[in-house]
Design a protein around this motif. Structure first.
Motif, mmCIF file in Angstrom:
data_model
loop_
_atom_site.group_PDB
_atom_site.id
_atom_site.type_symbol
_atom_site.label_atom_id
_atom_site.label_comp_id
_atom_site.label_asym_id
_atom_site.label_seq_id
_atom_site.Cartn_x
_atom_site.Cartn_y
_atom_site.Cartn_z
ATOM 1 N N PHE A 313 -14.619 98.364 34.159
ATOM 2 C CA PHE A 313 -15.712 99.206 33.679
ATOM 3 C C PHE A 313 -15.841 100.468 34.525
ATOM 4 C CE2 PHE A 313 -20.448 100.023 33.481
ATOM 5 C CZ PHE A 313 -20.387 100.656 32.250
ATOM 6 N N GLY A 314 -15.663 100.349 35.841
ATOM 7 C CA GLY A 314 -15.706 101.524 36.706
ATOM 8 C C GLY A 314 -14.608 102.517 36.362
ATOM 9 N N ALA A 315 -13.398 102.005 36.110
ATOM 10 C CA ALA A 315 -12.285 102.880 35.728
ATOM 11 C C ALA A 315 -12.576 103.592 34.413
ATOM 12 C CB ALA A 315 -10.999 102.059 35.624
ATOM 13 N N LEU A 316 -13.047 102.844 33.417
ATOM 14 C CA LEU A 316 -13.365 103.432 32.117
ATOM 15 C C LEU A 316 -14.451 104.495 32.254
ATOM 16 C CD1 LEU A 316 -13.236 103.520 29.016
ATOM 17 C CD2 LEU A 316 -14.840 101.591 28.978
ATOM 18 N N LEU A 317 -15.497 104.194 32.999
ATOM 19 C CA LEU A 317 -16.611 105.125 33.147
ATOM 20 C C LEU A 317 -16.154 106.436 33.775
ATOM 21 C CD1 LEU A 317 -19.653 105.795 33.092
ATOM 22 C CD2 LEU A 317 -19.829 104.687 35.341
ATOM 23 N N LEU A 318 -15.369 106.368 34.848
ATOM 24 C CA LEU A 318 -15.005 107.601 35.544
ATOM 25 C C LEU A 318 -13.986 108.415 34.752
ATOM 26 C CD1 LEU A 318 -16.071 108.851 38.076
ATOM 27 C CD2 LEU A 318 -14.038 108.083 39.282
ATOM 28 N N VAL A 319 -13.109 107.772 33.991
ATOM 29 C CA VAL A 319 -12.187 108.521 33.136
ATOM 30 C C VAL A 319 -12.972 109.290 32.076
ATOM 31 C CG1 VAL A 319 -10.356 108.326 31.407
ATOM 32 C CG2 VAL A 319 -10.213 107.004 33.525
#
Length: 360
Positions: A313-319
């Motif tokens: 979720f962190g990866a998706l959010l920052l992308v």
């Protein structure tokens, strides 16, 4: 007593699960597919739009070792946008993981890794490199990322020494030491910003302090590409210990967890990971605080499920945030930390209001 310990052991090993939590496996699959789509969009969208099919064609040719085709698309995709999209995913995943770990370390689901002051130390090192460095070598020839990482490790050693004074290792003393030292370093960083030699240098320093992925390149990816997965694997292997730690030191010790050693290792890993992330992206606010909290509400508190879901979720959010930063304004790029703050603060207040309203 035995029934209490047995119930605690079941919670620690994940045998019990909140009825409101979602299955982690299907959720991780959905997040993974969404992340893949977001990465494709991040490479395709920009001042020059490139069809997704062409994006994957360039990536496939590069990965298979074929010679690049003439034209600008290959250069834009492989040299500029793919490294930035991958860096956004790595930093977002790392922030989600480090936030989850620090919340276990201090036993507070709303704690933030920057409470420990590590990001302030990294920021001070980077600003010193930008303001006081000679040429492009930075302070002592470390460069921007090297100086930021050195500042993070120096702060880690200082916070650790202060927190350990008098023996023992209390979470409250650790947080207070981190906050006090972090504020001191933040003040010194502000002083250095005022000493910047020209307006352009001041703008560069402030932009970096608010978070930026504009320095992404293949060499920059090397360290976070190694450190973030290793940190996730290390924490995943100690998920049961993190579960026990959240229930209190006495309960954790009764379940066979070496509390002092686990905290010491946890503090070291989170400090190194935070230093690496700040070194490559600057100080990005709210992601490490918001992501674990949101994921905990969705999948429950078992760290065996929480850690991988927080990373995805962190990866998706920052992308997604980085796409907004690059495309929202035609004339300039927005700092990543500004957008995460604008999104994170209202979202977190809404979630807290719902949680408090439900009495959970």
């Amino acid at each position: 007593m035995l029934s209490t310990l047995s119930a605690s052991r079941r919670k620690t090993t994940g045998e019990t699960q909140d009825a409101r939590s979602l299955p982690a496996g299907p959720l991780a699959l959905v997040l993974g597919l969404a992340l893949l789509a977001a990465l494709t969009a991040a490479v395709a969208w920009g001042s020059t739009s490139i069809p997704p099919g062409e994006v994957w064609s360039v990536v496939w040719r590069r990965l298979s070792g074929e010679a690049p085709r003439p034209g600008t698309n290959d250069l834009i995709v492989w040299q500029l946008r793919v490294p930035r999209a991958v860096l956004a995913a790595l930093v977002g995943a790392g922030l989600g993981v480090v936030g989850t770990a620090v919340q276990a370390l201090v036993r507070n689901p709303l704690a933030d890794p920057y409470l420990l002051g590590i990001s302030n130390g990294a920021s001070l090192g980077a600003v010193a490199s930008l303001v006081l460095g000679l040429g492009t070598g930075g302070v002592l020839g470390l460069g921007l990322s090297g100086a930021a990482f050195a500042g993070a490790l120096a702060t880690f050693a200082l916070v650790w020494a202060v927190a350990r004074r008098g023996g023992g290792f209390a979470p409250l003393r650790l947080v207070l030491a981190g906050v006090a030292i972090g504020q001191f370093l933040s003040g010194f960083t502000s002083f250095l910003v005022l000493q910047a030699g020209d307006e352009q240098q001041t703008h560069s320093v402030l932009f970096w302090l608010m978070g930026s992925l504009s320095g992404a390149s293949w060499p920059v990816l090397a360290v976070p590409a190694i450190v973030v997965p290793l940190a996730l694997l290390w924490l995943q292997a100690r998920a049961r210990g993190l579960n026990a730690l959240m229930m209190g030191d006495e309960t954790a010790a009764g379940l066979g967890v070496h509390v002092a050693r686990l905290r010491r290792e946890l503090f070291t890993v989170t400090s190194v990971l935070t230093g690496v992330l700040v070194a490559v992206s600057g100080a990005i606010a709210f992601v490490a605080l918001m992501v674990p909290h949101v994921c905990r509400l969705v999948v429950g508190g078992d760290h065996r499920r929480l850690l991988p879901v927080s990373a995805l979720f962190g990866a998706l959010l920052l992308v997604v945030v980085d796409i907004v930063c690059r495309t929202a304004m035609d004339s300039q790029e927005l700092p990543v930390g500004v957008v995460t703050s604008l999104i994170g603060a209202p979202a977190l207040l809404y979630l807290l209001d719902r949680r408090l309203g439900s009495g959970s």
